[in-house]
Motif scaffolding. Sequence first.
Motif, PDB file in Angstrom:
ATOM      1  N   GLU A 148       8.440   9.392   1.496  1.00 10.73           N
ATOM      2  CA  GLU A 148       7.180  10.110   1.334  1.00 10.73           C
ATOM      3  C   GLU A 148       7.486  11.600   1.380  1.00 10.73           C
ATOM      4  O   GLU A 148       8.548  12.017   1.859  1.00 10.73           O
ATOM      5  CB  GLU A 148       6.170   9.736   2.428  1.00 10.73           C
ATOM      6  N   VAL A 152       0.849  -1.195   0.000  1.00  9.61           N
ATOM      7  CA  VAL A 152       0.000   0.000   0.000  1.00  9.61           C
ATOM      8  C   VAL A 152       0.881   1.240   0.000  1.00  9.61           C
ATOM      9  O   VAL A 152       1.770   1.398   0.843  1.00  9.61           O
ATOM     10  CB  VAL A 152      -0.943   0.002   1.219  1.00  9.61           C
ATOM     11  N   LEU A 153       0.611   2.120  -0.952  1.00 10.70           N
ATOM     12  CA  LEU A 153       1.363   3.362  -1.099  1.00 10.70           C
ATOM     13  C   LEU A 153       0.406   4.541  -1.038  1.00 10.70           C
ATOM     14  O   LEU A 153      -0.780   4.410  -1.355  1.00 10.70           O
ATOM     15  CB  LEU A 153       2.111   3.377  -2.435  1.00 10.70           C
ATOM     16  N   ASP A 154       0.917   5.695  -0.628  1.00  8.65           N
ATOM     17  CA  ASP A 154       0.154   6.925  -0.723  1.00  8.65           C
ATOM     18  C   ASP A 154       0.455   7.595  -2.055  1.00  8.65           C
ATOM     19  O   ASP A 154       1.388   7.198  -2.765  1.00  8.65           O
ATOM     20  CB  ASP A 154       0.504   7.864   0.432  1.00  8.65           C
ATOM     21  N   SER A 180       3.991   8.550  -2.060  1.00 10.56           N
ATOM     22  CA  SER A 180       4.961   7.520  -1.687  1.00 10.56           C
ATOM     23  C   SER A 180       5.917   7.233  -2.842  1.00 10.56           C
ATOM     24  O   SER A 180       5.548   7.281  -4.008  1.00 10.56           O
ATOM     25  CB  SER A 180       4.251   6.226  -1.289  1.00 10.56           C
ATOM     26  N   HIS A 195       0.655   3.392   4.809  1.00  8.03           N
ATOM     27  CA  HIS A 195       1.331   3.421   3.509  1.00  8.03           C
ATOM     28  C   HIS A 195       2.755   2.924   3.674  1.00  8.03           C
ATOM     29  O   HIS A 195       3.276   2.821   4.780  1.00  8.03           O
ATOM     30  CB  HIS A 195       1.341   4.837   2.924  1.00  8.03           C
ATOM     31  N   ASN A 196       3.390   2.617   2.541  1.00  5.20           N
ATOM     32  CA  ASN A 196       4.761   2.094   2.520  1.00  5.20           C
ATOM     33  C   ASN A 196       4.885   0.846   3.386  1.00  5.20           C
ATOM     34  O   ASN A 196       5.867   0.664   4.117  1.00  5.20           O
ATOM     35  CB  ASN A 196       5.775   3.170   2.963  1.00  5.20           C
TER      36      ASN A 196
END
Length: 633
Positions: free
Chosen positions: A358, A224-226, A229, A297-298
């Motif tokens: 990020e 999962v990334l933003d 990210s 995230h990350n």
Amino acid sequence: MDGVTQAQMPSAMPPVAPLSRPIQALDQDYAGDKAPLARARSTTRIWRYATFLPAVTATLALIAAFTDWFAMDGFSAFEGVVIGLIAFTFFWIALSVSTAVMGIATLYLSRPKDAGGPVAPMDVALLVPVYNENPVDVFGNAAAMLAALDAEDTPHRFALFILSDTRDDAIAAQEWRAYGDLAANFPAGAQVYYRRRADNTDRKVGNLADWVERWGGANDAMLVLDADSLMSGRAIVALTDALARDPSAGLIQSFPTLFGAQSIFGRVQQFSNRIYGHALAEGLAQWTDREGNYWGHNAIIRANAFAACAGLPRMRSRRGAKSDQGRLILSHDFVEAGLLRRAGWSVRFLPQIEGSYEEVPQTLIDYVLRDRRWCQGNLQHLGLLRSRGFHAVSRFHLVSGAMGYLMSPAWFALLLVWALIGNGEQTNALVYFAGFDPQVSWPEMTTGNALSILAFMYAMLLAPKIMGAFAARRAGIRMADVGGVGQFAASLLAEIALSIAYAPVLMVQQSIAVMRSAIGVQEKWSPQQRSGGRYSLLTMMKFHSVETVIGLAMTVGMVMGLVTLWLLPIAASLTLAVPLSALSGVNLGSRGWKGRQMGTPEHLNTPAIIRDAMRERERFAALLASPERIAAE
């Protein structure tokens, strides 16, 4: 977009692979299949005692000292409240100090371990949920990550999904155009997909849930990334390897490093994160062990585990209703980590994996606006503490997230007590203006006593920073990458001075955020201004009016002799909130040698993945600025 169906939305997705995602009941024990058994390290309890005992002991000693101090002429309820506030704020400071000490010990005493050996191949989906974000940044980062993964020698297979919740049709059109270019050109054979939802039900939670339920079954894990990210190919592979080697792990969180800061305020955050963050991160990883946390995230997550046990319910509304009338859990990440651990899955934190990044808000106002949303979500967690089956450490994560914001009104209350009560009846502002005497017997505050208290307070607040700075080399930071020893020392002093200046302003703003949450103000869900908003003088004056008025009132009280001069630094920061806010957005990157101030390796010796992302952003900016070609029929 009213009346538009999902089938009418632009989409380029693989065949559907459903995955069951039952909604969990927080008032009942977990009833699903348990995760593979994982044995905690034999030293975990030792690390926890070594972290918490010093913090608890120091807090109890402080309570005893202040109780003895205040009880010289009797002990009032008001004095008890003051001591309670002092203990409340001090414990969390002491805990951060002891966590940093454990982190320093880890950095100096531990040796890197080579996991080695082959790993089972995994199918991993890189998920990038977006909401009205700048497509240039999103797709520039995506292109850089795909190219980096293509260069890695790994048995794992990766696919990238841009999951759009964008409501602005113009931005969505740019997303679709950028997707077409990305899918066609970067790199050969890359699996790249795009989906835009017609209805952004439940925001990011609903966006990811929709992917899990419809396509999650084809993947072993999801990273999962933003929207902001960025991860190197090596970091992505390292996280995947770690998950593949640990069948009991449901989630592994990396330690995102900040990058891209050009403003003064952005550099303060970036320098603090990079230089001081590793000591705190290593200490946190040691005592949390397999009861770690998730920051949204990350992080890589085992897809079937997440689907089986982390389906978020809605919270009870203020009127006690559930289901459709309930409230969305805003800060979902902490709760999802707790649900995974409740089902027996390990939640791990691996800060030693480098290459996870990020971006950061560039101005004070942008930071505060983001903080208000986070505050509302974190305070919700207090209503989830009685959830059934949560591990004690998972509950502590929920508490600590809320305390990060409740600390500010506690500090503010102590500030008001010190400012209003003064030192005796002759300098008591409450007696002077309102005729109210809370009957507090303040100890004699000689210059020596005041200096000792201030020195102790600042030493505790600055200790994690100083320890982190001294351990920077051990954390892998070369002095050459921060401008040399002289430049590093100047940056360290600048960051500390600016942090002290901004701290009172942030204290008041976070207190306002807590108050807004308490009275039920719903914060607007909007994309983060990562490039920095530009605000007029009038806007800044309105935004910082509360701090300015408080600072001016304190200054007037000092002139009248009613407020101690020891609060002058705080009064000055609050009075100058508007100039400090304007200063926060000053662009250091365009000012020659000043661009090196508070520089980090990500700025002064930019890693390849960041250089590649910046280059790809320039390419996408040119693409989206050019007229779109219409294919000939």
